[in-house]
Design a protein around this motif. Sequence first.
Motif, short mmCIF file in Angstrom:
data_model
loop_
_atom_site.label_atom_id
_atom_site.label_comp_id
_atom_site.label_asym_id
_atom_site.label_seq_id
_atom_site.Cartn_x
_atom_site.Cartn_y
_atom_site.Cartn_z
N PRO A 15 0.81 -1.11 0.21
CA PRO A 15 -0.20 -0.09 -0.03
C PRO A 15 0.74 1.25 0.08
CG PRO A 15 -0.90 -1.50 1.68
CD PRO A 15 0.30 -2.09 1.10
N SER A 23 -8.82 1.00 0.87
CA SER A 23 -9.28 0.50 2.06
C SER A 23 -10.61 0.44 2.53
CB SER A 23 -8.28 0.53 3.17
OG SER A 23 -8.23 -0.24 4.10
N GLU A 25 -13.78 -1.47 4.90
CA GLU A 25 -13.83 -2.30 6.18
C GLU A 25 -15.08 -2.16 6.69
OE1 GLU A 25 -11.28 -3.56 9.83
OE2 GLU A 25 -11.44 -1.32 9.59
N GLN A 135 -8.83 -4.55 0.50
CA GLN A 135 -8.03 -3.56 0.19
C GLN A 135 -7.19 -3.87 -1.10
OE1 GLN A 135 -5.00 -3.82 3.48
NE2 GLN A 135 -5.93 -2.15 4.42
N THR A 137 -4.26 -2.61 -4.23
CA THR A 137 -3.35 -1.64 -5.12
C THR A 137 -3.45 -1.67 -6.51
OG1 THR A 137 -1.86 -1.57 -3.11
CG2 THR A 137 -0.97 -1.27 -5.10
#
Length: 171
Positions: A15, A23, A25, A135, A137
Amino acid sequence: MTTQHAIDWPQKYLPGTGDNFVSNEVIVQGITAADVWPFLTDTSTWEGYYDNVADISFPDGGGPGLKDGLAFRFGTFGFPPLDARVVQFQAPAEGVPGRLSWTAKQDGTPEERLDVLHAWLVEDLPGGRVRILTQETQIGRPAAALAAERPNPMLNGHQAWLDGLVAAASR
């Protein structure tokens, strides 16, 4: 005190080192990691609760259930179908979080090339709660363009995926 687990990141996708990172959650009561896992790993359920995915296919056979090493293709965020491969698959168990991640790539000119790692962590927490962390990238010019958009489509898209996943697992 409760310690929460983290995503296992290959060095290439750490990250903050790519062109786009988000991200998302949620922590909710009333469902378990075992309730969530089938809706996350069975791609035939995705379009039923998440409207930003389409054209899921398995060029080498297999599917619709994901498993370690499985190749699949799917469209998302307006990109042509991406070539994906599951690189981590660990079902949740007592005291062990579920872990799922895949790479997804798009070849072409520098303006078209995209390289992604999308990771998920699903874990039961004390008090009848479940935590779902996702998450991603992204590396490449399309990723940089996506990161510059406001509101951030990937952040909002992944939140919609989480919300849909929780709703599906709660039914």
